[in-house]
Design an enzyme around this catalytic site. Structure first.
Site, short mmCIF file in Angstrom:
data_model
loop_
_atom_site.label_atom_id
_atom_site.label_comp_id
_atom_site.label_asym_id
_atom_site.label_seq_id
_atom_site.Cartn_x
_atom_site.Cartn_y
_atom_site.Cartn_z
N PRO A 7 4.20 -0.19 -3.10
CA PRO A 7 4.19 -0.88 -4.39
C PRO A 7 5.34 -0.49 -5.32
O PRO A 7 5.64 -1.23 -6.27
CB PRO A 7 2.84 -0.45 -5.00
CG PRO A 7 1.96 -0.20 -3.82
CD PRO A 7 2.89 0.44 -2.81
N THR A 48 -3.11 -0.65 -3.03
CA THR A 48 -4.07 0.44 -2.80
C THR A 48 -3.30 1.74 -2.51
O THR A 48 -2.21 1.69 -1.93
CB THR A 48 -5.04 0.10 -1.64
OG1 THR A 48 -6.11 1.05 -1.61
CG2 THR A 48 -4.33 0.13 -0.29
N MET A 84 0.81 -1.22 0.00
CA MET A 84 0.00 0.00 0.00
C MET A 84 0.84 1.26 0.00
O MET A 84 2.04 1.23 0.33
CB MET A 84 -0.96 0.01 1.20
CG MET A 84 -0.29 0.08 2.55
SD MET A 84 -1.46 -0.18 3.93
CE MET A 84 -1.84 -1.92 3.77
N CYS A 85 0.20 2.37 -0.39
CA CYS A 85 0.84 3.68 -0.40
C CYS A 85 2.03 3.67 -1.36
O CYS A 85 1.89 3.30 -2.51
CB CYS A 85 1.23 4.06 1.03
SG CYS A 85 1.73 5.77 1.26
N ILE A 86 3.23 4.02 -0.91
CA ILE A 86 4.41 4.03 -1.77
C ILE A 86 5.08 2.66 -1.84
O ILE A 86 5.93 2.43 -2.70
CB ILE A 86 5.42 5.11 -1.28
CG1 ILE A 86 6.49 5.40 -2.34
CG2 ILE A 86 6.06 4.69 0.03
CD1 ILE A 86 5.96 5.92 -3.66
#
Length: 217
Positions: A138, A189, A134-136
């Site tokens: 990925p 996400t 999630m967030c950065i």
């Protein structure tokens, strides 16, 4: 009971794990009747940031010790993690993912991912077990896997361009939704890449946890 590995990168959005994302993840796992098993690398942080002023501080902090604040001390070193003991793996965001679990924050497309995390993620994938980032976080996926993945970090154009340069198939995604690479069982996400408050972040994170758990069946 399903055991879900959660990899943390410190404590605090600017130099470690985003605390809201981490706590929402742990809460969602528990509410689904699963057990979170937390890990963090035993290493020094890339930097330490004063979260009141945003300024870099001169002190040093250990990623594992800082992450233990979030888990009330119930955490293991990332080196101890084994895909054999876990049903799925989730990595919350925060700049720690781009500073302590990788050096994406400084090197972008030339970044390197922490070897312990890369090995664990590859072993999970080879065993057919799902992953959630999630967030950065990925942004690390193209450096973990040597094939294109469908993923999202939201809608930030500059970051999207870097991810596509690294070989990812980026899918624009609103804050409350998820992107699923069904073939590879990878769920992502945007969380605080887009979220304006904790409630917005929670919507997508809770969907991610629910989908990751469904993929363990």
């Amino acid at each position: 009971m399903k055991k879900i590995g959660v990899v943390l990168s410190g404590a605090g959005v600017y130099d470690g794990s985003e605390i809201h994302e981490a706590v929402i993840t742990l809460l969602a796992i528990a509410r689904h009747g699963a057990q979170a098993v937390c890990f963090a690398p035993d290493k020094w942080q890339s930097d330490v940031v004063n979260h009141l002023t945003g300024e870099t501080m001169t002190e040093s902090r250990n990623v594992l010790i800082e992450a233990a604040r979030i888990t009330r001390g119930n955490i293991q070193t990332l080196a101890q993690a084994s895909a054999n003991d876990l049903d799925a793996l989730i990595v919350p965001g925060g700049f720690g993912a781009a500073k302590n679990l990788s050096n994406f924050a400084s090197l972008g497309s030339d970044c390197v991912v922490n070897g312990e995390l890369k090995t664990l993620a590859l072993e999970m994938h080879q065993a057919g077990k799902p992953l959630g980032f999630m967030c950065i976080a990925p942004a690390m996926l193209p450096k973990i896997f040597d094939f294109p993945l469908r993923l999202t970090i939201g809608t930030d154009i500059d970051t999207v361009e870097v991810l596509e340069e690294m070989g990812a198939e980026h899918v624009p995604c609103p804050v409350g939704d998820i992107v699923i690479d069904e073939e590879n069982k990878v769920v992502t996400t945007p969380a605080y890449m887009l979220a304006e408050d904790i409630a917005q972040a929670a919507t997508g994170i809770e969907k991610l946890v629910a989908r990751v758990l469904a993929l363990t069946e």
